[in-house]
Design a protein around this motif. Structure first.
Motif, PDB file in Angstrom:
ATOM      1  N   ALA A   1     -48.517 -38.386 -18.500  1.00  0.00           N
ATOM      2  CA  ALA A   1     -49.258 -37.938 -19.683  1.00  0.00           C
ATOM      3  C   ALA A   1     -49.958 -36.602 -19.421  1.00  0.00           C
ATOM      4  O   ALA A   1     -49.955 -35.714 -20.281  1.00  0.00           O
ATOM      5  CB  ALA A   1     -50.281 -38.995 -20.087  1.00  0.00           C
ATOM      6  N   GLY A   2     -50.530 -36.435 -18.237  1.00  0.00           N
ATOM      7  CA  GLY A   2     -51.186 -35.176 -17.904  1.00  0.00           C
ATOM      8  C   GLY A   2     -50.221 -34.014 -17.839  1.00  0.00           C
ATOM      9  O   GLY A   2     -50.535 -32.897 -18.285  1.00  0.00           O
ATOM     10  N   SER A   3     -49.035 -34.259 -17.298  1.00  0.00           N
ATOM     11  CA  SER A   3     -48.057 -33.170 -17.212  1.00  0.00           C
ATOM     12  C   SER A   3     -47.516 -32.800 -18.588  1.00  0.00           C
ATOM     13  O   SER A   3     -47.274 -31.624 -18.865  1.00  0.00           O
ATOM     14  CB  SER A   3     -46.923 -33.556 -16.271  1.00  0.00           C
ATOM     15  N   ILE A   4     -47.356 -33.783 -19.462  1.00  0.00           N
ATOM     16  CA  ILE A   4     -46.920 -33.488 -20.838  1.00  0.00           C
ATOM     17  C   ILE A   4     -47.994 -32.674 -21.559  1.00  0.00           C
ATOM     18  O   ILE A   4     -47.693 -31.720 -22.284  1.00  0.00           O
ATOM     19  CB  ILE A   4     -46.607 -34.791 -21.604  1.00  0.00           C
ATOM     20  N   GLN A   5     -49.242 -33.033 -21.332  1.00  0.00           N
ATOM     21  CA  GLN A   5     -50.343 -32.304 -21.961  1.00  0.00           C
ATOM     22  C   GLN A   5     -50.374 -30.856 -21.462  1.00  0.00           C
ATOM     23  O   GLN A   5     -50.546 -29.928 -22.258  1.00  0.00           O
ATOM     24  CB  GLN A   5     -51.664 -32.998 -21.660  1.00  0.00           C
ATOM     25  N   MET A   6     -50.192 -30.662 -20.158  1.00  0.00           N
ATOM     26  CA  MET A   6     -50.202 -29.301 -19.616  1.00  0.00           C
ATOM     27  C   MET A   6     -49.004 -28.503 -20.123  1.00  0.00           C
ATOM     28  O   MET A   6     -49.120 -27.301 -20.399  1.00  0.00           O
ATOM     29  CB  MET A   6     -50.190 -29.333 -18.086  1.00  0.00           C
ATOM     30  N   ALA A   7     -47.853 -29.154 -20.265  1.00  0.00           N
ATOM     31  CA  ALA A   7     -46.670 -28.445 -20.767  1.00  0.00           C
ATOM     32  C   ALA A   7     -46.859 -28.027 -22.215  1.00  0.00           C
ATOM     33  O   ALA A   7     -46.476 -26.921 -22.605  1.00  0.00           O
ATOM     34  CB  ALA A   7     -45.430 -29.331 -20.628  1.00  0.00           C
ATOM     35  N   SER A   8     -47.471 -28.880 -23.018  1.00  0.00           N
ATOM     36  CA  SER A   8     -47.689 -28.508 -24.422  1.00  0.00           C
ATOM     37  C   SER A   8     -48.788 -27.454 -24.552  1.00  0.00           C
ATOM     38  O   SER A   8     -48.771 -26.657 -25.481  1.00  0.00           O
ATOM     39  CB  SER A   8     -48.030 -29.748 -25.252  1.00  0.00           C
ATOM     40  N   LYS A   9     -49.718 -27.447 -23.612  1.00  0.00           N
ATOM     41  CA  LYS A   9     -50.787 -26.449 -23.636  1.00  0.00           C
ATOM     42  C   LYS A   9     -50.228 -25.052 -23.392  1.00  0.00           C
ATOM     43  O   LYS A   9     -50.675 -24.081 -23.996  1.00  0.00           O
ATOM     44  CB  LYS A   9     -51.814 -26.796 -22.556  1.00  0.00           C
ATOM     45  N   HIS A  10     -49.224 -24.954 -22.526  1.00  0.00           N
ATOM     46  CA  HIS A  10     -48.648 -23.648 -22.185  1.00  0.00           C
ATOM     47  C   HIS A  10     -47.348 -23.378 -22.935  1.00  0.00           C
ATOM     48  O   HIS A  10     -46.556 -22.548 -22.527  1.00  0.00           O
ATOM     49  CB  HIS A  10     -48.399 -23.563 -20.682  1.00  0.00           C
ATOM     50  N   ARG A  11     -47.109 -24.077 -24.011  1.00  0.00           N
ATOM     51  CA  ARG A  11     -45.864 -23.911 -24.742  1.00  0.00           C
ATOM     52  C   ARG A  11     -45.819 -22.583 -25.494  1.00  0.00           C
ATOM     53  O   ARG A  11     -44.805 -21.910 -25.543  1.00  0.00           O
ATOM     54  CB  ARG A  11     -45.692 -25.061 -25.729  1.00  0.00           C
ATOM     55  N   HIS A  12     -46.927 -22.170 -26.099  1.00  0.00           N
ATOM     56  CA  HIS A  12     -46.966 -20.944 -26.900  1.00  0.00           C
ATOM     57  C   HIS A  12     -47.742 -19.884 -26.146  1.00  0.00           C
ATOM     58  O   HIS A  12     -48.758 -20.143 -25.529  1.00  0.00           O
ATOM     59  CB  HIS A  12     -47.625 -21.207 -28.258  1.00  0.00           C
ATOM     60  N   HIS A  13     -47.242 -18.670 -26.244  1.00  0.00           N
ATOM     61  CA  HIS A  13     -47.923 -17.548 -25.607  1.00  0.00           C
ATOM     62  C   HIS A  13     -49.157 -17.177 -26.427  1.00  0.00           C
ATOM     63  O   HIS A  13     -49.107 -17.093 -27.650  1.00  0.00           O
ATOM     64  CB  HIS A  13     -47.005 -16.325 -25.526  1.00  0.00           C
ATOM     65  N   HIS A  14     -50.241 -16.990 -25.744  1.00  0.00           N
ATOM     66  CA  HIS A  14     -51.463 -16.532 -26.406  1.00  0.00           C
ATOM     67  C   HIS A  14     -51.566 -15.031 -26.152  1.00  0.00           C
ATOM     68  O   HIS A  14     -51.948 -14.595 -25.074  1.00  0.00           O
ATOM     69  CB  HIS A  14     -52.691 -17.263 -25.858  1.00  0.00           C
ATOM     70  N   GLU A  15     -51.174 -14.287 -27.137  1.00  0.00           N
ATOM     71  CA  GLU A  15     -51.167 -12.834 -26.983  1.00  0.00           C
ATOM     72  C   GLU A  15     -52.586 -12.295 -27.006  1.00  0.00           C
ATOM     73  O   GLU A  15     -53.417 -12.721 -27.799  1.00  0.00           O
ATOM     74  CB  GLU A  15     -50.344 -12.186 -28.106  1.00  0.00           C
ATOM     75  N   ASP A  16     -52.820 -11.409 -26.112  1.00  0.00           N
ATOM     76  CA  ASP A  16     -54.121 -10.794 -25.986  1.00  0.00           C
ATOM     77  C   ASP A  16     -53.917  -9.286 -26.056  1.00  0.00           C
ATOM     78  O   ASP A  16     -52.857  -8.776 -25.708  1.00  0.00           O
ATOM     79  CB  ASP A  16     -54.738 -11.190 -24.647  1.00  0.00           C
ATOM     80  N   ALA A  17     -54.906  -8.581 -26.487  1.00  0.00           N
ATOM     81  CA  ALA A  17     -54.776  -7.127 -26.596  1.00  0.00           C
ATOM     82  C   ALA A  17     -54.648  -6.486 -25.219  1.00  0.00           C
ATOM     83  O   ALA A  17     -53.950  -5.501 -25.051  1.00  0.00           O
ATOM     84  CB  ALA A  17     -55.981  -6.550 -27.327  1.00  0.00           C
ATOM     85  N   TYR A  18     -55.309  -7.049 -24.218  1.00  0.00           N
ATOM     86  CA  TYR A  18     -55.291  -6.453 -22.884  1.00  0.00           C
ATOM     87  C   TYR A  18     -54.252  -7.096 -21.967  1.00  0.00           C
ATOM     88  O   TYR A  18     -53.918  -6.551 -20.937  1.00  0.00           O
ATOM     89  CB  TYR A  18     -56.672  -6.571 -22.246  1.00  0.00           C
ATOM     90  N   ALA A  19     -53.790  -8.263 -22.323  1.00  0.00           N
ATOM     91  CA  ALA A  19     -52.813  -8.936 -21.470  1.00  0.00           C
ATOM     92  C   ALA A  19     -51.427  -8.635 -21.999  1.00  0.00           C
ATOM     93  O   ALA A  19     -51.143  -8.790 -23.169  1.00  0.00           O
ATOM     94  CB  ALA A  19     -53.057 -10.433 -21.489  1.00  0.00           C
ATOM     95  N   GLY A  20     -50.605  -8.225 -21.137  1.00  0.00           N
ATOM     96  CA  GLY A  20     -49.259  -7.860 -21.557  1.00  0.00           C
ATOM     97  C   GLY A  20     -48.223  -8.777 -20.952  1.00  0.00           C
ATOM     98  O   GLY A  20     -48.285  -9.998 -21.062  1.00  0.00           O
ATOM     99  N   HIS A  21     -47.282  -8.176 -20.270  1.00  0.00           N
ATOM    100  CA  HIS A  21     -46.147  -8.881 -19.712  1.00  0.00           C
ATOM    101  C   HIS A  21     -46.565  -9.875 -18.618  1.00  0.00           C
ATOM    102  O   HIS A  21     -45.989 -10.948 -18.516  1.00  0.00           O
ATOM    103  CB  HIS A  21     -45.152  -7.858 -19.168  1.00  0.00           C
ATOM    104  N   ASN A  22     -47.544  -9.536 -17.817  1.00  0.00           N
ATOM    105  CA  ASN A  22     -47.980 -10.417 -16.731  1.00  0.00           C
ATOM    106  C   ASN A  22     -48.535 -11.735 -17.259  1.00  0.00           C
ATOM    107  O   ASN A  22     -48.331 -12.778 -16.648  1.00  0.00           O
ATOM    108  CB  ASN A  22     -49.035  -9.727 -15.862  1.00  0.00           C
TER     109      ASN A  22
END
Length: 154
Positions: A64-85
């Protein structure tokens, strides 16, 4: 947390080996099979059942914890200062969480298979003992009938 997933991995490998051993138990020679069956008979305890239930619960929580972590990182959270890295870091976390979910689910599934093999093995051992005692009783009745027949003939 890395040590936890190492433990889950080693548990998975151990479960696979034990499942293979139990599946091939009938094909093993008798001198190998008999000590394993004796060990299975001796390991039948309520403490072992509680430990197995706790193990399955821990694996379920890991899954359950691994599924939760996978869904948490499923979508990219675009930031103005964060790019490709940031995208690469997010992808690596997502892939690690997905790997952990596959690993924990595989271990959970192998625990289910192993518990069923364990139950079948105990049942076979009980049936073999019952058959052995029944054969002894039948042999005793046959001897008694042979003696009674000899007495009636004489």
């Amino acid at each position: 947390t890395n040590m936890l997933w190492n433990l889950v991995y080693y548990a998975f490998v151990t479960e696979v080996v034990m499942c293979m051993l139990f599946m091939f138990l009938s094909y093993l020679p008798m001198f190998i099979r008999r000590p394993i069956k004796d060990a299975v008979k001796k390991l039948n305890s309520p403490l072992l059942e509680k430990a197995a239930a706790a193990y399955v619960l821990a694996l379920t929580m890991c899954f359950a914890g691994s599924i939760q972590m996978a869904s948490k990182h499923r979508h990219h959270h675009e930031d103005a200062y964060a790019g490709h890295n940031n995208n690469l870091l997010n992808d690596s976390k997502r892939l690690r969480a997905e790997r952990n979910s596959f690993l924990s689910f595989g271990s959970l599934f192998m625990a289910l298979v192993l518990s069923q093999l364990w139950a079948l093995l105990k049942r076979v051992i009980d049936l073999e003992e019952k058959d052995r005692t029944q054969a002894g009783v039948n042999e005793a009745f046959l001897k008694q009938d042979a003696k009674a027949l000899e007495q009636t003939i004489a």
